[in-house]
Every structure is written in C-alpha cells, then in structure tokens.
Design a protein around this motif. Structure first.
Motif, mmCIF file in Angstrom:
data_model
loop_
_atom_site.group_PDB
_atom_site.id
_atom_site.type_symbol
_atom_site.label_atom_id
_atom_site.label_comp_id
_atom_site.label_asym_id
_atom_site.label_seq_id
_atom_site.Cartn_x
_atom_site.Cartn_y
_atom_site.Cartn_z
ATOM 1 N N VAL A 1 35.593 31.027 30.084
ATOM 2 C CA VAL A 1 34.221 31.080 28.952
ATOM 3 C C VAL A 1 33.473 32.059 28.814
ATOM 4 N N ARG A 2 32.990 32.753 30.214
ATOM 5 C CA ARG A 2 32.249 33.834 30.097
ATOM 6 C C ARG A 2 32.940 35.169 29.293
ATOM 7 N N LYS A 3 34.059 35.227 29.723
ATOM 8 C CA LYS A 3 34.857 36.295 28.768
ATOM 9 C C LYS A 3 34.936 36.178 27.452
ATOM 10 N N ASP A 4 35.252 34.849 27.044
ATOM 11 C CA ASP A 4 35.592 34.424 25.685
ATOM 12 C C ASP A 4 34.566 34.162 24.820
ATOM 13 N N LEU A 5 33.401 33.490 25.278
ATOM 14 C CA LEU A 5 32.421 33.147 24.347
ATOM 15 C C LEU A 5 31.969 33.988 23.222
ATOM 16 N N PRO A 6 31.579 35.122 23.647
ATOM 17 C CA PRO A 6 30.919 35.909 22.397
ATOM 18 C C PRO A 6 31.923 35.979 21.300
ATOM 19 N N ASP A 7 33.161 36.382 21.518
ATOM 20 C CA ASP A 7 34.171 36.540 20.428
ATOM 21 C C ASP A 7 34.358 35.274 19.804
ATOM 22 N N ALA A 8 34.419 34.281 20.409
ATOM 23 C CA ALA A 8 34.505 32.720 19.838
ATOM 24 C C ALA A 8 33.526 32.365 19.015
ATOM 25 N N LEU A 9 32.231 32.604 19.605
ATOM 26 C CA LEU A 9 31.225 32.434 18.599
ATOM 27 C C LEU A 9 31.021 33.376 17.580
ATOM 28 N N ALA A 10 31.570 34.506 17.768
ATOM 29 C CA ALA A 10 31.425 35.693 16.388
ATOM 30 C C ALA A 10 32.310 35.298 15.307
ATOM 31 N N ARG A 11 33.469 34.487 15.700
ATOM 32 C CA ARG A 11 34.389 33.985 14.609
ATOM 33 C C ARG A 11 33.891 32.917 14.025
ATOM 34 N N ARG A 12 32.950 32.173 14.411
ATOM 35 C CA ARG A 12 32.731 30.916 13.882
ATOM 36 C C ARG A 12 31.517 31.226 12.563
ATOM 37 N N GLU A 13 31.837 30.914 11.554
ATOM 38 C CA GLU A 13 31.086 31.366 10.058
ATOM 39 C C GLU A 13 29.836 30.540 10.153
ATOM 40 N N ASN A 14 29.945 29.367 10.867
ATOM 41 C CA ASN A 14 28.756 28.199 10.791
ATOM 42 C C ASN A 14 27.707 28.523 12.038
ATOM 43 N N TYR A 15 28.139 29.495 12.860
ATOM 44 C CA TYR A 15 27.131 29.794 14.101
ATOM 45 C C TYR A 15 26.014 30.773 13.580
ATOM 46 N N PHE A 16 24.809 30.636 14.115
ATOM 47 C CA PHE A 16 23.833 31.356 14.479
ATOM 48 C C PHE A 16 22.906 30.952 15.653
ATOM 49 N N GLY A 17 22.109 31.838 16.028
ATOM 50 C CA GLY A 17 21.282 31.805 17.267
ATOM 51 C C GLY A 17 20.219 32.746 17.135
ATOM 52 N N VAL A 18 19.163 32.328 17.925
ATOM 53 C CA VAL A 18 17.847 32.888 18.100
ATOM 54 C C VAL A 18 17.905 33.230 19.699
ATOM 55 N N PHE A 19 17.018 34.485 19.978
ATOM 56 C CA PHE A 19 16.642 34.687 21.145
ATOM 57 C C PHE A 19 15.101 34.623 21.311
ATOM 58 N N ALA A 20 14.593 34.263 22.573
ATOM 59 C CA ALA A 20 13.282 34.547 22.857
ATOM 60 C C ALA A 20 13.061 35.732 23.619
ATOM 61 N N VAL A 21 12.395 36.801 23.216
ATOM 62 C CA VAL A 21 12.301 38.152 24.010
ATOM 63 C C VAL A 21 10.874 38.273 24.351
ATOM 64 N N LYS A 22 10.798 38.705 25.777
ATOM 65 C CA LYS A 22 9.435 38.940 26.313
ATOM 66 C C LYS A 22 9.507 40.035 27.156
ATOM 67 N N ASP A 23 8.932 41.157 26.951
ATOM 68 C CA ASP A 23 9.088 42.428 28.028
ATOM 69 C C ASP A 23 10.305 42.901 27.965
ATOM 70 N N ASN A 24 10.710 43.077 26.805
ATOM 71 C CA ASN A 24 12.250 43.727 26.539
ATOM 72 C C ASN A 24 13.487 42.787 27.301
ATOM 73 N N LYS A 25 12.940 41.561 27.730
ATOM 74 C CA LYS A 25 13.902 40.684 28.619
ATOM 75 C C LYS A 25 14.319 39.416 27.822
ATOM 76 N N TYR A 26 15.500 39.201 27.541
ATOM 77 C CA TYR A 26 15.992 37.727 26.907
ATOM 78 C C TYR A 26 15.594 36.606 27.727
ATOM 79 N N ILE A 27 14.504 35.679 27.523
ATOM 80 C CA ILE A 27 14.015 34.734 27.971
ATOM 81 C C ILE A 27 14.577 33.413 27.558
ATOM 82 N N GLY A 28 15.081 33.288 26.413
ATOM 83 C CA GLY A 28 15.490 32.142 25.789
ATOM 84 C C GLY A 28 16.495 32.350 24.456
ATOM 85 N N LEU A 29 17.063 31.201 24.540
ATOM 86 C CA LEU A 29 18.142 31.117 23.378
ATOM 87 C C LEU A 29 18.328 29.801 22.662
#
Length: 162
Positions: free
Chosen positions: A43-71
């Motif tokens: 899953v760690r290896k395949d997830l980014p590509d699998a999500l990128a292929r999904r036209e119905n996917y989107f996500g948002v990050f929360a970023v603080k001090d240049n660190k991704y703290i939420g998704l």
C-alpha cells in the motif's frame, strides 16, 4: 488554535506530497482509531499512483512550519435523491503532536468550499462510535448522523470485504 496553518491542495505530481500522503495515512492507520496497524509495504508503494488515477479523488493538507501536519482525503460520489454530486470525506488525519490546533477545522472548511464549487449537495463521512472527540468536532462543523425518517433511525455504515 494556531493561525499559522496553511491549507494546500494535494498534488500527487509532487514527490513531497506523495510522501506526505503515505506518511500521514500510515500514522492514522497506526492510531487506535485507524486500526492500530501500519500500512503494508505494498500500500505504501502503490497508494500515490492509485490515487492519482482516480478522477474523483482530491485531498488537502494542513501545513505548519513547512511540515505536513494533516490530510483530508475525499472522493466525489453522487446522490440520486438530490441528483447532484456529493463529496465523501474518507480520511481526516492530524498528526498527534498537532492535534488541538485547529487543523481539522481548517481542512474541513476548505473541503466544504471546494465541494460547493463542484456543485455538491452535501458532504458525507464515517466516524467510529468510540471516537467521541471527532464526533464533537464534526458536530461543531454542522455534521450530523444521517437518516431519512426518524422512526427508521440513522443509517449504518457496513462493509463486506472482497
């Protein structure tokens, strides 16, 4: 609540976004509310590509001090009763060291605005019965258990592994 949190759309063409999606989801998976087990290496290896292929996917990050703290990971669906798209919030993740700073509220408000722009009629999400902290946060943002007729009760989320 922290005011120095930025909300950024997930862009899976960026290597740091791909890594952050996997790392934050893995943190969530290892939390008791996520099942207490890390993501598999597959899953760690395949997830980014699998999500990128999904036209119905989107996500948002929360970023603080240049660190991704939420998704927040979302998938568009369709409401037949409303004849409009809906947006299912599939994952809400805030790193344990950043909880209580308002990241989830900011991410969910951004998701609601994006859903409105897409013409969605509603947001949906699932929450565990025992996750009372998340339930309180969702209620404060206007979420409520789903039901059509109070006499029939609330909808239940079921699954059948395949």
């Amino acid at each position: 609540m922290s005011i120095d949190i930025q909300i950024v759309a997930v862009d899976l063409s960026k290597p740091d976004h791909r890594t952050a999606v996997v790392d934050l989801l893995d943190c969530y998976a290892m939390d008791p509310m996520g099942g207490g087990e890390p993501l598999s290496q597959q899953v760690r290896k395949d997830l980014p590509d699998a999500l990128a292929r999904r036209e119905n996917y989107f996500g948002v990050f929360a970023v603080k001090d240049n660190k991704y703290i939420g998704l927040v990971n979302c998938f568009e669906g369709f409401s037949t009763f409303d004849c409009r798209p809906l947006l299912n919030i599939h994952d809400v993740i805030v790193a344990s060291e950043s909880r209580g700073e308002g990241a989830s509220r900011l991410m969910l408000e951004a998701v609601a605005e994006l859903a409105r722009k897409r013409g969605c009629g509603k947001l949906t999400l699932e929450v565990l019965q025992g996750n009372t902290l998340a339930q309180a946060a969702y209620r404060a943002l206007g979420f409520a258990p789903y039901g059509l007729d109070p006499k029939m009760g609330n909808a239940m989320f079921w699954e059948k592994p395949l």
